[in-house]
Design an enzyme around this catalytic site. Structure first.
Site, mmCIF file in Angstrom:
data_model
loop_
_atom_site.group_PDB
_atom_site.id
_atom_site.type_symbol
_atom_site.label_atom_id
_atom_site.label_comp_id
_atom_site.label_asym_id
_atom_site.label_seq_id
_atom_site.Cartn_x
_atom_site.Cartn_y
_atom_site.Cartn_z
ATOM 1 N N GLU A 281 0.859 -1.206 0.000
ATOM 2 C CA GLU A 281 0.000 0.000 0.000
ATOM 3 C C GLU A 281 0.891 1.251 0.000
ATOM 4 O O GLU A 281 0.614 2.228 -0.700
ATOM 5 C CB GLU A 281 -0.918 0.047 1.230
ATOM 6 C CG GLU A 281 -1.714 -1.206 1.529
ATOM 7 C CD GLU A 281 -2.679 -1.589 0.427
ATOM 8 O OE1 GLU A 281 -3.014 -0.723 -0.383
ATOM 9 O OE2 GLU A 281 -3.067 -2.760 0.378
ATOM 10 N N TRP A 284 1.864 1.863 -3.415
ATOM 11 C CA TRP A 284 0.916 2.636 -4.240
ATOM 12 C C TRP A 284 1.120 4.142 -4.042
ATOM 13 O O TRP A 284 0.998 4.935 -4.975
ATOM 14 C CB TRP A 284 -0.534 2.257 -3.908
ATOM 15 C CG TRP A 284 -0.985 1.076 -4.695
ATOM 16 C CD1 TRP A 284 -1.048 -0.208 -4.270
ATOM 17 C CD2 TRP A 284 -1.429 1.070 -6.077
ATOM 18 N NE1 TRP A 284 -1.497 -1.021 -5.293
ATOM 19 C CE2 TRP A 284 -1.742 -0.267 -6.400
ATOM 20 C CE3 TRP A 284 -1.580 2.056 -7.055
ATOM 21 C CZ2 TRP A 284 -2.209 -0.631 -7.667
ATOM 22 C CZ3 TRP A 284 -2.038 1.690 -8.318
ATOM 23 C CH2 TRP A 284 -2.344 0.358 -8.609
ATOM 24 N N TRP A 312 -19.212 13.364 -19.997
ATOM 25 C CA TRP A 312 -19.622 13.608 -18.604
ATOM 26 C C TRP A 312 -20.892 14.451 -18.568
ATOM 27 O O TRP A 312 -21.134 15.269 -19.460
ATOM 28 C CB TRP A 312 -18.518 14.347 -17.832
ATOM 29 C CG TRP A 312 -17.198 13.652 -17.795
ATOM 30 C CD1 TRP A 312 -16.031 14.079 -18.360
ATOM 31 C CD2 TRP A 312 -16.893 12.405 -17.147
ATOM 32 N NE1 TRP A 312 -15.023 13.171 -18.109
ATOM 33 C CE2 TRP A 312 -15.519 12.137 -17.359
ATOM 34 C CE3 TRP A 312 -17.640 11.490 -16.404
ATOM 35 C CZ2 TRP A 312 -14.882 11.003 -16.869
ATOM 36 C CZ3 TRP A 312 -17.004 10.366 -15.915
ATOM 37 C CH2 TRP A 312 -15.643 10.129 -16.144
ATOM 38 N N ASN A 347 -10.700 2.923 2.487
ATOM 39 C CA ASN A 347 -10.299 2.822 1.082
ATOM 40 C C ASN A 347 -11.327 2.099 0.204
ATOM 41 O O ASN A 347 -11.641 2.534 -0.901
ATOM 42 C CB ASN A 347 -8.949 2.122 0.960
ATOM 43 C CG ASN A 347 -8.514 2.008 -0.488
ATOM 44 O OD1 ASN A 347 -8.343 3.006 -1.165
ATOM 45 N ND2 ASN A 347 -8.383 0.779 -0.973
ATOM 46 N N TRP A 365 -14.751 12.929 -12.916
ATOM 47 C CA TRP A 365 -13.946 12.579 -11.734
ATOM 48 C C TRP A 365 -13.323 13.802 -11.081
ATOM 49 O O TRP A 365 -13.058 13.814 -9.886
ATOM 50 C CB TRP A 365 -12.867 11.548 -12.100
ATOM 51 C CG TRP A 365 -11.837 12.010 -13.108
ATOM 52 C CD1 TRP A 365 -11.881 11.837 -14.465
ATOM 53 C CD2 TRP A 365 -10.621 12.734 -12.851
ATOM 54 N NE1 TRP A 365 -10.776 12.391 -15.060
ATOM 55 C CE2 TRP A 365 -9.974 12.950 -14.089
ATOM 56 C CE3 TRP A 365 -10.008 13.208 -11.691
ATOM 57 C CZ2 TRP A 365 -8.764 13.636 -14.221
ATOM 58 C CZ3 TRP A 365 -8.798 13.886 -11.803
ATOM 59 C CH2 TRP A 365 -8.192 14.100 -13.064
ATOM 60 N N TRP A 388 -8.477 8.798 -8.130
ATOM 61 C CA TRP A 388 -9.700 9.155 -8.868
ATOM 62 C C TRP A 388 -9.571 8.709 -10.329
ATOM 63 O O TRP A 388 -10.502 8.163 -10.910
ATOM 64 C CB TRP A 388 -10.000 10.660 -8.763
ATOM 65 C CG TRP A 388 -10.835 10.960 -7.554
ATOM 66 C CD1 TRP A 388 -10.389 11.381 -6.343
ATOM 67 C CD2 TRP A 388 -12.266 10.800 -7.436
ATOM 68 N NE1 TRP A 388 -11.447 11.487 -5.476
ATOM 69 C CE2 TRP A 388 -12.605 11.153 -6.115
ATOM 70 C CE3 TRP A 388 -13.280 10.403 -8.301
ATOM 71 C CZ2 TRP A 388 -13.927 11.118 -5.644
ATOM 72 C CZ3 TRP A 388 -14.596 10.371 -7.843
ATOM 73 C CH2 TRP A 388 -14.911 10.723 -6.531
HETATM 74 P P1 FAD Z 1 -3.376 1.515 4.793
HETATM 75 O O1 FAD Z 1 -4.094 0.424 4.098
HETATM 76 O O2 FAD Z 1 -2.960 1.297 6.196
HETATM 77 O O3 FAD Z 1 -2.112 1.859 3.885
HETATM 78 C C1 FAD Z 1 -0.914 2.437 4.393
HETATM 79 C C2 FAD Z 1 -0.584 3.688 3.612
HETATM 80 O O4 FAD Z 1 -0.378 3.380 2.243
HETATM 81 C C3 FAD Z 1 -1.673 4.745 3.617
HETATM 82 O O5 FAD Z 1 -1.622 5.502 4.792
HETATM 83 C C4 FAD Z 1 -1.357 5.527 2.372
HETATM 84 O O6 FAD Z 1 -0.324 6.464 2.590
HETATM 85 C C5 FAD Z 1 -0.847 4.464 1.433
HETATM 86 N N1 FAD Z 1 -1.928 3.972 0.577
HETATM 87 C C6 FAD Z 1 -2.835 3.003 0.833
HETATM 88 N N2 FAD Z 1 -3.640 2.806 -0.236
HETATM 89 C C7 FAD Z 1 -3.236 3.680 -1.169
HETATM 90 C C8 FAD Z 1 -3.663 3.960 -2.495
HETATM 91 N N3 FAD Z 1 -4.666 3.305 -3.086
HETATM 92 N N4 FAD Z 1 -3.031 4.929 -3.171
HETATM 93 C C9 FAD Z 1 -2.006 5.608 -2.614
HETATM 94 N N5 FAD Z 1 -1.547 5.377 -1.377
HETATM 95 C C10 FAD Z 1 -2.151 4.423 -0.668
HETATM 96 N N6 FAD Z 1 -4.870 8.440 -0.117
HETATM 97 C C11 FAD Z 1 -4.265 9.554 0.368
HETATM 98 O O7 FAD Z 1 -3.300 9.447 1.115
HETATM 99 N N7 FAD Z 1 -4.709 10.808 -0.001
HETATM 100 C C12 FAD Z 1 -5.767 10.989 -0.835
HETATM 101 O O8 FAD Z 1 -6.116 12.139 -1.153
HETATM 102 C C13 FAD Z 1 -6.439 9.823 -1.317
HETATM 103 N N8 FAD Z 1 -7.529 9.959 -2.134
HETATM 104 C C14 FAD Z 1 -8.146 8.814 -2.601
HETATM 105 C C15 FAD Z 1 -9.229 8.945 -3.475
HETATM 106 C C16 FAD Z 1 -9.885 7.819 -3.967
HETATM 107 C C17 FAD Z 1 -11.048 7.964 -4.930
HETATM 108 C C18 FAD Z 1 -9.444 6.535 -3.576
HETATM 109 C C19 FAD Z 1 -10.128 5.296 -4.097
HETATM 110 C C20 FAD Z 1 -8.359 6.389 -2.723
HETATM 111 C C21 FAD Z 1 -7.683 7.518 -2.236
HETATM 112 N N9 FAD Z 1 -6.563 7.405 -1.381
HETATM 113 C C22 FAD Z 1 -5.941 8.538 -0.927
HETATM 114 C C23 FAD Z 1 -5.931 6.086 -1.130
HETATM 115 C C24 FAD Z 1 -6.421 5.324 0.106
HETATM 116 O O9 FAD Z 1 -7.808 5.302 0.158
HETATM 117 C C25 FAD Z 1 -5.890 5.900 1.420
HETATM 118 O O10 FAD Z 1 -4.508 6.130 1.345
HETATM 119 C C26 FAD Z 1 -6.164 4.915 2.555
HETATM 120 O O11 FAD Z 1 -7.534 4.671 2.672
HETATM 121 C C27 FAD Z 1 -5.625 5.457 3.839
HETATM 122 O O12 FAD Z 1 -5.965 4.591 4.893
HETATM 123 P P2 FAD Z 1 -4.845 3.853 5.725
HETATM 124 O O13 FAD Z 1 -3.798 4.835 6.119
HETATM 125 O O14 FAD Z 1 -5.553 3.134 6.819
HETATM 126 O O15 FAD Z 1 -4.273 2.843 4.652
#
Ligand code: FAD
Length: 478
Positions: A281, A284, A312, A347, A365, A388
């Site tokens: 994660e 990502w 759109w 997420n 989006w 997005w």
């Molecule tokens: P965990 O699952 O514990 O992951 C650990 C860390 O990995 C997160 O804190 C984050 O830094 C990173 N991470 C995890 N998933 C993703 C991902 N898909 N993409 C990039 N990094 C990721 N994340 C943001 O940090 N900022 C945003 O503005 C953001 N906008 C989003 C918009 C949409 C439409 C979607 C679908 C996802 C978005 N995310 C965003 C990604 C993700 O949803 C969040 O990072 C995640 O939910 C954070 O929760 P966590 O810290 O418990 O994640």
């Protein structure tokens, strides 16, 4: 020019609001010269303004950083204005001999920082930058032809291979203070905390700042990580780290997360498979920053330009219904209400609500990205735009547009007993599990509030799905 020549050193703090593993701060401290930690609330014309939720966070994070700096004999100087003008003023008034910072990777920051660096060097002031924010900087991970990766799996495989010796810088124990401190502004005067109304009551679950970030990481690694891979898609269960806002503001860095998680796995305190999934994660996050660096228009323009012709629909009423969490689909509404109340959304639910906006409502989006930008505490240029675009099908390594989430089936699969929906949509709390994701089948509706929103959803799933596929076909010219 070396940063240890005579005169104070300015450490320009941005998305690195921490003492530990902060290479710019460590480099400044190591010179033994007076150090001036500076945060600029940048008002450079054209810069994208911060959203309300991140402003709330920044307020607390800066206060926490100032508190930490005071324990090592220093303090945080707060100034606002266009960054270059502020920097010129602080350099002139302190006689600073050097400025250091940790790098950022979006185009606006790169342009601003390059301009400031050039001006500092012209004026004979040393300037050096470091990496605090990423495991691998975007230009260091390339494919066999020397090009940046556009697909996550090979990107992350190559990125991981470069991470054998991850080095952490300890926090400085003491910073030398200058003979006199430059003028500073007060955090209260910046008005980052909302008033009239103060909508932040539900943000109490957060502890912005370096200590709060570390506590969250330790908590995650001592419990929820055990089932991360199996349960991370269940919004009613605590199986993710919730580190995203802390990472966004740099209260903790990805190297610290990497080392702590790997150490837990090596010590047998956390299953290796769960830790690897968690670190992917973080991968990502790295991937999105790399994409943004190589494609600076990502927050505005489709990564795949064929989507520029997508039909759109502009529908302000539907957008408002979505943003208020009143679409009539419980899992969508629960997510949007969690977001409004806490500045966060799980997420899996982010994916569901984003898909609903771009596919069921056919809304661009970029409108959803802007709403998230304002309301998420972790709103991040690279991650928000990257995700997005991923959901909308126009991004790098994106989910195909024609794969359309069914919000009923998604709810039933990932929130089977409705724990998450019941928490955020209390008007449905009394429904039996079998109806919680299809409340329109209940007769009578459990309450007047439920009747208003849940007797009939904003769009029927099958019709919306057909309409979305039709729009996609028109894009391809079928
Ligand atoms: P965990 O699952 O514990 O992951 C650990 C860390 O990995 C997160 O804190 C984050 O830094 C990173 N991470 C995890 N998933 C993703 C991902 N898909 N993409 C990039 N990094 C990721 N994340 C943001 O940090 N900022 C945003 O503005 C953001 N906008 C989003 C918009 C949409 C439409 C979607 C679908 C996802 C978005 N995310 C965003 C990604 C993700 O949803 C969040 O990072 C995640 O939910 C954070 O929760 P966590 O810290 O418990 O994640």
């Amino acid at each position: 020019m070396r940063i240890d020549q005579d005169g104070p050193i300015i450490v320009w703090l941005r998305h690195d609001l921490r003492l530990a593993d902060n290479p710019a701060l460590v480099a400044a401290a190591a010179t033994g010269r007076p150090v001036i930690p500076l945060y600029i609330l940048d008002q450079t014309p054209g810069a994208r303004p911060m959203g309300g939720a991140t402003a709330w966070w920044l307020d607390k994070s800066l206060a926490a950083l100032d508190g930490s700096l005071r324990t090592i004999g220093s303090r945080l100087i707060l100034r606002r204005g266009p960054a270059r003008a502020v920097m010129e003023d602080v350099v002139a008034h302190t006689g600073a001999a050097a400025v250091v910072w940790n790098r950022l990777y979006d185009a606006a920051s790169i342009d601003r920082d390059s301009e400031i660096k050039a001006w500092l060097k012209d004026d004979g002031i040393a300037c050096e930058s470091f990496n605090a924010g990423l495991l691998n900087e975007p230009w260091t991970v390339k494919n066999g032809s020397g090009q940046p990766y556009k697909v996550f799996t090979p990107y992350w495989r190559a990125a991981r291979e470069q991470l054998h010796h991850v080095h952490l810088e300890p926090a400085p124990e003491r910073l030398t203070a200058p003979e006199s401190w430059p003028r500073a502004e007060s955090l209260e005067d910046w008005g980052l905390h909302p008033t009239k109304p103060d909508w932040s009551e539900g943000f109490d679950l957060w502890t912005p700042g370096e200590a709060g970030a570390r506590a969250r990481l330790d908590h995650f690694l001592s419990g929820p990580v055990q089932a991360h891979d199996r349960q991370r898609d269940l919004p009613g269960v605590e199986a993710t780290s919730r580190l995203s806002p802390h990472l966004h503001f740099g209260e903790i860095g990805p190297r610290q997360v990497w080392v702590a998680a790997r150490t837990a796995a090596e010590a047998g305190d956390a299953p290796k498979g769960q830790v690897d999934k968690f670190l992917s994660e973080i991968g990502w996050r790295e991937f999105n920053h790399s994409i943004l660096f190589h494609d600076p228009d990502l927050p505005k323009a489709n990564f795949r330009p064929e989507f520029d012709r997508f039909p759109w629909i502009r529908d302000d009423a539907a957008f408002q219904t979505w943003s208020r969490g009143e679409t009539g689909y419980p899992i969508v509404d629960a997510g949007m209400r969690e977001l409004w109340a806490t500045g966060f959304m799980h997420n899996r639910v982010r994916m569901i609500v984003a898909s609903f906006l771009v596919k069921h409502l056919l809304i661009d989006w970029r409108e959803g990205e802007a709403w998230f930008w304002d309301t998420l505490v972790d709103a991040d240029l690279a991650n928000n735009a990257g995700n997005w675009q991923w959901v909308a099908g126009c991004g790098a390594d994106a989910a195909p547009y024609f794969r359309i989430f069914n919000p009923i089936a998604q709810g039933q699969k990932f929130d089977p007993a409705g724990a998450y929906v019941r928490r955020w949509v209390p008007e449905l709390a009394d429904l039996p599990d079998a109806l919680i994701h299809e409340p329109w089948k209940a007769s009578p509706q459990p309450s007047a509030a439920a009747k208003r929103i849940y007797a009939e959803p904003i769009v029927g799933h099958s019709a919306a799905r057909e309409r979305a596929l039709e729009a996609y076909r028109s894009l391809r010219g079928d």
